[in-house]
Each structure stands twice: as C-alpha cells, then as structure tokens.
Write an enzyme that holds these catalytic residues in place. Structure first.
Site, mmCIF file in Angstrom:
data_model
loop_
_atom_site.group_PDB
_atom_site.id
_atom_site.type_symbol
_atom_site.label_atom_id
_atom_site.label_comp_id
_atom_site.label_asym_id
_atom_site.label_seq_id
_atom_site.Cartn_x
_atom_site.Cartn_y
_atom_site.Cartn_z
ATOM 1 N N HIS A 1 -50.613 -101.573 -34.150
ATOM 2 C CA HIS A 1 -50.573 -100.782 -32.918
ATOM 3 C C HIS A 1 -50.133 -99.374 -33.296
ATOM 4 C CE1 HIS A 1 -49.469 -99.205 -29.032
ATOM 5 N NE2 HIS A 1 -49.882 -100.299 -28.430
ATOM 6 N N LYS B 1 -49.385 -108.403 -19.791
ATOM 7 C CA LYS B 1 -48.727 -107.504 -18.835
ATOM 8 C C LYS B 1 -47.929 -108.329 -17.832
ATOM 9 C CE LYS B 1 -50.859 -103.895 -20.616
ATOM 10 N NZ LYS B 1 -50.146 -102.833 -21.348
#
Length: 485
Positions: A294, A176
């Site tokens: 994902h 992140k």
C-alpha cells in the site's frame, strides 16, 4: 550555457568556495555510459540564480561535493565519481523551471540497496537554499544495476497461476470502515465479499493491532472467512493481511503467522521504509507469498508538480525492491491521477522494456532485464458503472479494488461483490466478442443488469458519481515535429 567551464589543474583544488559548474559538475559534452544511472530533476532556482549553476549544484550535492573545496578530493578518482549534469532544458509552459539531466557513475552505489540509492539521489539536496523547489522526475537504471535486485517476489504470471485466474482483471475490496470493527465483524465482511465473487479483500493502511482488534484476532477471523468462501465458491481466494508493525521482528512474526494460517498474500505499507520493504520482499520470496504494497504516505512527496519525487520513480524503486502489488492510480477514481501519467506508471510496472514516452511522463528507455512484472492495483472511488472505462484505461493485468463500491451497496456486501463480478464478466465477454466496449459500456452494463438485481442497484446508486478534478501532476509534454514522430 553550452560549454564546460570546469577549472582544471592545481587551481581546481585551491582552498575556498568555487561555483559548482567550475568544479566539474557541469559537463555539457559528457556522453552518458550504458552503465551510468541517470536522474532527471525539475529544478526551480531562486531568483537570480543561474539555472546551470543550480543544476550543477544538484549534481554536486547528490554525489561528492560540499560547500567548499576540499583537498581530499585528490585522494579519490574525483573525475570518475563526480556526478555530471550534462543537459539543462527549460520546462515547457513552466517559466522559471528547468529539467536537469545528471549522470552518476555506477560505482557510487551499493548493489541491491534502495536505501543507498535514495540516500544519494534525494538524501540531502532537496533542502539546498539556492533552490526554490526540486523534484526527481525520472531515472534510467542500467541493466547492470537492475540485475543486483531480486525484483517482484512472485510476479504477475505466477500470481495468476497461484490464484488460477486468467484473462480478466482481479477483483478486490478494502474492508470498510477501515477502523473500529471487531475481529468477528471484520471477518464477516471478508466472507461476504469473497463469497459474492471477489478474488481478494484487503486490510487498509492503518489497520495494524489496535485496542478494538488485535492483529492475531483479525488474522484468525479473516482466514476462517477465506476458507469458508473458498469452500462455498470453489475458487481460490485471498485477503491482504497487513503485517506492518513497529519493528521488523514484529512484522516477521505476523507474516509467519499468516503463512501458518494458509494465507497466499500479506501486505505492507510504504511508510515502513525501503530497507524494511526489501527485507519483507526477500521473506515473501523465500516463503512463496504474494506481497502487496500500500503506497501509504506517497502523496506527501509525489503529488506536487514542482517539488518532491514523482510516483514513476517510486514505482521503479518498488519493482526493484521486490513487491508484487502496488497501488498505481485509477484515472477515474477519487485519488490523484492524470490518464497519461497513470498509463506511464502502469507501463513501468508491467512491461519488460519501457521506451521513452514523453506523453506519459517517461523520459528514458528502461530495460527491466529478467525482473518479474509488478501487478498494479487500482483503488479509491471506483464502482461497477465505470467498468468499461477501467478496462480500457488499465487493461487486464490489474487488481480492481471496490471498497465503498462493494461494502456500500444498498443490498449488502455480498450483493456489492456480485455486482462488480457480473459487471466485469459482462465487459470481458464483450471485449472477447470484439465489441467496442468503451463506447458501448453503458449499454453492456444495462443489459447485464436485466438479469442481475445487485448490478442494477449499483448502477442506480452510483450513476452520477464522478471525480472530475484537474490533476496536479501531468506530463510536461509539448509536441514538436521531432518529438511527435
């Protein structure tokens, strides 16, 4: 309606429009064969439309029918190839909705092709006007069909051997912010997280090759970080390098480069499509690479309860397709996931055989034959203070990914990783000692925090963070004396 109304003989093939249930798509006396593929649809007919006719229409439009009678049906084994709706039940506590059980002959499908399977089952019928909504809830896939797929390229057992990690969940973190970092800073995040105690770090779904960081630059910095973290910790580490791209040629190029750099794992997104997923799974098996998927985009069709495709079906398809990891929910995190439903997803991924468990949303027995097990991944809004709940809900064959719960730590990324590792080790030790770690979880974590300042800071920072929202997708389960035995 409990009896067949199929028109037989020459009248069946007269030109014109005929109700689907009269064309042979409603057969309440049909006994599904062991080799049939069975689909369970949630059917919501338009007002005034007979639910049996609506269900027969779903069977017809997902197999051999069109809107009018065609004489060329007589050139085929029509009785064999028609899908047969054999049961229609009201959905408990959902007026106007019905469960339709539809059987398909195995010869209708190409071996080893998710694209072909999905083109038939969901390809055209979801836009049918007589339906307000339609959802594919579950499927039974016969062993004869399952065996035509390779299944997960690596599987849980071999992945643990390759990573040399046993007896506990694996730990990971998504880098992140997901977008905007330079390659150098991205690699720094990877290094600190792995050195702090995580097993994996991960690209997010939309980090591919953008102006701020070319894919090759990211791969180089990430693998430098992995190698340094391995040398510093003495443990095998990995980072999910996202090879998703605009063409298969570009994806293969990126995967080959990841292999050359020594990566143990690559990543793809669900949005690349079923054929691309199967192609990358075959590449991963040939090259001894773990393949992480994902589930980017899935909620556009899995989340709504009355229309779309249940994630339990996607999980089954992806186990067939051959991925090794799939995001499957956290129960306690920020993303959609009812506890009972999520348990069903995890069972589909990890068990050799799934019994019918209506309370978990599993409507059919499923034998996975010799296919490897698929490692579920839990990510999205989880932190060290939930470790006892995560272990209880999800078990040990899972990757727990603490993105914000690592990188958002007040003492830094490495401290965040250490907090998660210490919390996990403390909980595993308590479990192995036979303690009631679920109910003693807060006490266990507090004791561990006495000798681990990063864990103490994590517990203090996120102590009040919960995501207690009602799930939109829960099992339609009404216990009765026969069902609850």
């Amino acid at each position: 309606m409990n009896e067949s109304v199929t028109i037989r003989g020459k009248d069946r093939y007269k030109s014109g429009v005929m109700e689907y249930k009269k064309m042979g798509y409603w057969e309440p006396d049909y006994e599904p064969k062991d080799t049939d593929i069975i689909a369970l649809f949630r059917v919501t007919p338009q007002d005034g439309v007979d639910p049996t006719e609506a269900s027969a229409a779903v069977a017809g439009e997902s197999s051999t029918a069109t809107w009018t009678v065609v004489w060329t049906d007589r050139l085929t084994a029509a009785e064999k190839y028609r899908a047969k709706c054999y049961r229609v039940d009201p959905v408990p506590n959902s007026p106007g909705q019905f469960f339709a059980y539809i059987a398909y002959d195995l010869d209708l499908f190409e071996n080893g092709s998710i694209a072909n399977l999905s083109a038939s089952i969901i390809g055209n019928v979801f836009g049918f006007k007589p339906l307000k909504a339609l959802r594919l809830e579950d499927m039974r896939l016969p062993v004869a069909y399952v065996k035509t797929f390779q299944g997960p390229a690596t599987g849980i057992v071999v992945e643990r051997e390759r990573m040399d990690k046993f007896g506990r969940p694996l730990l990971g973190a998504t880098v992140k912010p997901k977008l905007g970092l330079s390659g150098r800073n991205y690699g720094r995040v990877v290094y600190e997280a792995l050195k702090g105690g995580l097993d994996f770090t991960k690209d997010d779904e939309n980090i591919n090759s953008q102006p701020f960081m070319h894919w090759r630059e990211r791969f180089l910095y990430c693998m430098e970080a992995v190698n340094k973290a391995q040398a510093a910790s003495g443990e095998i580490k990995g980072t999910y390098l996202n090879v998703t791209a605009g063409t298969m040629e570009e994806m293969y190029e990126r995967a080959e480069f990841a292999k050359q750099l020594g990566s143990v794992i690559i990543m793809i997104d669900l949005v690349i499509g079923y054929t691309a997923i199967q192609s990358m799974a075959k590449w991963a098996r040939r090259n001894d690479m773990i393949l992480h998927l994902h589930r980017a985009g899935h909620s556009t069709y899995t989340r709504q309860r009355n229309h779309g495709v249940s994630f339990r079906v996607i999980a089954k398809w992806m186990r067939l397709a051959g991925v090794d990891h799939i995001h499957a929910g956290t129960v306690v995190g920020k993303l959609e996931g009812d506890p009972a439903t999520t348990k069903g997803y995890y069972d589909i991924c990890r068990e050799d055989y799934n019994p019918m468990q209506l309370e978990h949303g599993i409507f059919f027995e499923q034998n996975w034959a010799s296919l490897n097990k698929l490692m579920p991944v839990a990510s999205g809004g989880i932190h060290a203070g939930q470790m006892h709940q995560l272990l209880d809900h999800l078990g040990e064959d899972v990757v727990l990914q603490f993105g914000g719960g690592t990188i958002g730590h007040p003492m830094g990324i490495q401290a965040g990783a250490t907090a998660n590792r210490v919390a996990l080790e403390a909980m595993i030790m308590a479990r192995n000692e036979g303690r009631d770690y679920l109910h003693e979880g807060e006490e266990i974590l507090a004791k561990a925090a006495l000798t681990c300042t990063p864990l103490k800071a994590a517990l203090e920072t996120w102590k009040n963070v919960t995501f207690n929202y009602e799930s939109t997708d829960m099992p339609d389960y009404a216990p009765t004396p026969s069902v609850s035995m």
